[in-house]
Design an enzyme around this catalytic site. Structure first.
Site, PDB file in Angstrom:
ATOM      1  CB  VAL A  19      40.055  45.329  36.992  1.00  0.00           C
ATOM      2  CG1 VAL A  19      41.098  44.292  37.390  1.00  0.00           C
ATOM      3  CG2 VAL A  19      39.768  46.263  38.162  1.00  0.00           C
ATOM      4  CG  ASP A  20      39.738  51.118  35.647  1.00  0.00           C
ATOM      5  OD1 ASP A  20      40.761  50.750  35.048  1.00  0.00           O
ATOM      6  OD2 ASP A  20      39.724  52.054  36.470  1.00  0.00           O
ATOM      7  CG  ASP A  21      36.377  50.271  30.206  1.00  0.00           C
ATOM      8  OD1 ASP A  21      36.825  49.133  30.002  1.00  0.00           O
ATOM      9  OD2 ASP A  21      35.169  50.522  30.294  1.00  0.00           O
TER      10      ASP A  21
END
Ligand code: PRX
Length: 632
Positions: A501-503
């Site tokens: 859910v992060d980059d």
């Protein structure tokens, strides 16, 4: 066992740890001490405090002392069929000790960093064990990383010495590793750090020493020095909390994070997870296809299996060379009973057709394993039905570089499997799903995956940057370790990982920060700006999709596209090369200048009717321009 591990973690893990050799026992009141809540002071985790041990001793000598000195510790299958080797536990100890003695002779001691940049020769796990034996801290850099990436890691951890080999073949292609190391050493010198010794293994079947570029005074041939040292070397007893290794991994900024693992807890955890998740038996022949350059190769090629006295197969080559049947040929050759791999390999072999599999017997297989990314149900079924002949349970192990070992995994045969679900937590692990506000959600739900309480294999810090450790992992949701993954739980309590859910994107099970790829692209003189997103990819799981804005007046061209991709190859490594470059006259940004990746992800996935609200963009017109350029 799970219930006990949660109710009485200290008792549970102490009993397991008792089976290992400790020079001095830990303090019984400090089996675990932790603070995961930043509001209560600095985050810290420790296990078995006061204990003194050595993981190399436990992984090698302890097996010999138990009477298994003549058992095969490692089989080696080379890149070319027919190229092979093996080492018993006694022979492994001799090799480890010789290298450990050499390292000591050149001044490497407890706490010193050693960078290892080697392919999957037996010398790679030997080098890790030799460092561990003398209390040095290894940092293995995957030998597919470029010179720039290697230099960045060298400058960060300042090793006393770098270990490499002159060349290796991957499939039909020779790769001159020593040239890459040479370039990295020049680069790190420019950045203020020079490496004194480059110990180079002569990989004679690929390249002779006379053809290797050489810097006298710095470069030393492994075969010339190491074999002269005694085959016995005393063990350096280290504190349970002394560092064992650093392993760099990608985060959401451009700078890789030096994940630090310590000795005692990591030892107990990797050994225990290996034993239960694969239902290990002393007669097993175990093969994990991961490279030791990644955490899977640390925990489940080297430490976990050897700590159990297992026979491990180390494979230098690639799964489709000389053809797509190579893995099953190897399984039959060595009678592999536990086969642990990544969904990307399963998908790629599935595409080549069943005949490559069914032409081999595979009757030795007993347990299969998967790691690195969610395994899609169709790949799971093929793995189960075709590879495993519908008789081998699949351990879908969810974990991370940071967690040291498995966090969720089926235990073979212990409960019904669901294709694509990592099922339930391992002993001692308490996963929770939280909402955006950090509130735990119960029952059937989806949200952010966090872990409550520590476990012995948890990483203790990011090397030289404890602030980043706290900010990335413990501040997003107060009191919990935040994994960076999304997860849903079904009505039966099974967990389904839904991806990062992060980059961070996950390409063939390799973690790549979008920021790292963007910074490589913008270092190209003709690139003004870049934004990278992940896009579904049939084999790799996720592919890299880059939106690139060129410097004013520069025309789009095929040549430029290639040169942008090659920039990423040289700055990070071939595995991070973008699959697509999408020319972008402008990028969709909010009025405050933030790139709206949500929109870019939809454009990349061709879900143009799901762009959502674009009215908050500073210039909504850029979206139409991007869509118009999609086929360039
Ligand atoms: O997103 C998860 C995915 O891989 C990430 C960790 O990557 P890395 O630290 O490179 O370690 C890979 C090998 C442990 C996780 O945050 N991941 C790993 N295993 C699984 C997975 N996603 C779903 N199912 C898995 N079995």
């Amino acid at each position: 066992m799970y219930e006990r591990s949660i109710k009485d973690p200290a008792g549970f893990w102490s009993e397991i740890a008792d089976a290992f050799y400790w020079k001095e026992k830990w303090n019984p009141s400090e089996v675990c001490s932790e603070n995961l809540d930043v509001s209560k002071g600095p985050v810290h985790i420790s296990w078995f405090k006061g204990g003194k041990t050595n993981i190399c001793y436990n992984a090698v000598d302890r097996n010999i002392e138990a009477g298994n000195g003549d058992k095969i510790a490692m089989y080696w299958e080379g890149n070319e069929p027919g190229q092979d080797g093996k080492l018993t536990y006694s022979e492994l100890r001799e090799k480890v000790c010789q290298l450990a003695n050499y390292l000591k002779s050149v001044g490497v001691g407890k706490g010193d960093a050693v960078v290892i940049y080697l392919p999957m020769l037996l010398e790679l796990p030997i080098a890790m064990l030799a460092c561990a034996r003398i209390g040095a801290v290894h940092s293995v850099v995957f030998a597919g990383f470029s010179a720039d990436s290697l230099a960045q890691r060298i400058v960060d951890c300042k090793p006393k010495l770098v270990l490499t080999c002159n060349a290796v073949k991957r499939g039909p292609k020779p790769i001159l590793l020593k040239d890459i190391v040479d370039a990295a050493l020049v680069e790190s010198e420019k950045n203020g750090f020079s490496v004194g010794i480059c110990l180079t293994y002569e990989n004679q079947s690929v390249m002779k020493r006379q053809d290797t570029k050489w810097q006298a005074g710095r470069d030393v041939w492994w075969q010339d020095v190491v074999t002269n040292f005694p085959t016995k070397c005393d063990v350096e007893w280290v504190d349970a909390e002394d560092p064992l290794f650093l392993l760099y991994t990608s985060g959401s900024t451009g700078k890789p994070k030096g994940v630090m693992h310590t000795s005692g807890g990591y030892m107990v955890y990797t050994a225990t997870t290996f034993k239960y998740a694969f239902d290990y038996k002393p007669t097993d022949i175990y093969w994990c296809t991961a490279d030791c350059g990644w955490i899977t190769g640390h925990s489940y090629v080297t430490y976990g299996p050897l700590l159990n006295g297992a026979a491990v197969l180390v494979f230098e080559g690639t799964p489709n060379y000389p053809d797509a049947g190579r893995c099953w040929d190897i399984v039959d050759k060595y009678k592999v009973s536990i086969f642990y791999t990544a969904p990307t390999l399963v998908r790629s072999l599935m595409r080549d057709g069943n005949e490559y599999v069914t032409r081999y017997s595979r009757k030795s297989l007993r347990v299969l394993g998967s790691v690195g990314e969610p395994i899609n149900p169709s790949a799971w079924r093929w793995f189960y039905n075709v590879v495993g002949d519908s008789k081998c349970p699949i351990s879908d192990t969810w974990w991370q570089t940071e967690t040291g070992g498995f966090m969720m995994t089926p235990l073979p045969g212990a409960w019904p499997q669901k294709p694509g679900s990592a099922t339930f937590p391992f002993f001692g692990v308490q996963p929770v799903i939280v909402d955006e506000k950090g509130q735990e959600i119960e029952g059937e739900c989806s949200g952010y995956l966090c872990i409550k309480k520590s476990w012995p294999g948890a990483f203790r810090t990011l090397y030289g940057d404890h602030d980043r450790y706290e900010t990335t992992y413990f501040k997003p949701f107060a009191g919990y370790y935040f994994t960076g993954d999304g997860c849903s739980r079904d009505k039966d309590g099974y967990h389904w990982l839904t991806g990062r859910v992060d980059d961070v994107i996950n390409v063939s099970g390799h973690r790549i920060g979008t920021a790292e790829v963007e910074s490589a692209l913008v270092s190209h003189p003709q690139c003004a700006e870049a934004a990278v997103v992940g896009v579904e990819h049939e084999v790799k799981g996720q592919g890299i999709y880059a939106f690139v804005t060129l410097v004013d007046g520069v025309p789009y061209s095929e040549e430029l596209r290639k040169s942008l991709i090659s920039k990423v190859r040289t700055q990070i490594g071939a595995f991070a090369a973008p699959d697509r470059i999408h020319w972008a006259p402008g990028l969709p940004k909010t009025r405050s200048g933030k790139i709206m990746r949500r929109i870019l992800r939809k454009i990349a996935a061709k879900q143009l009717d799901e762009l959502g609200d674009i009215s908050t963009l500073a210039d909504p017109g850029v979206v139409d321009q991007l869509i118009a350029l999609k086929d360039c």
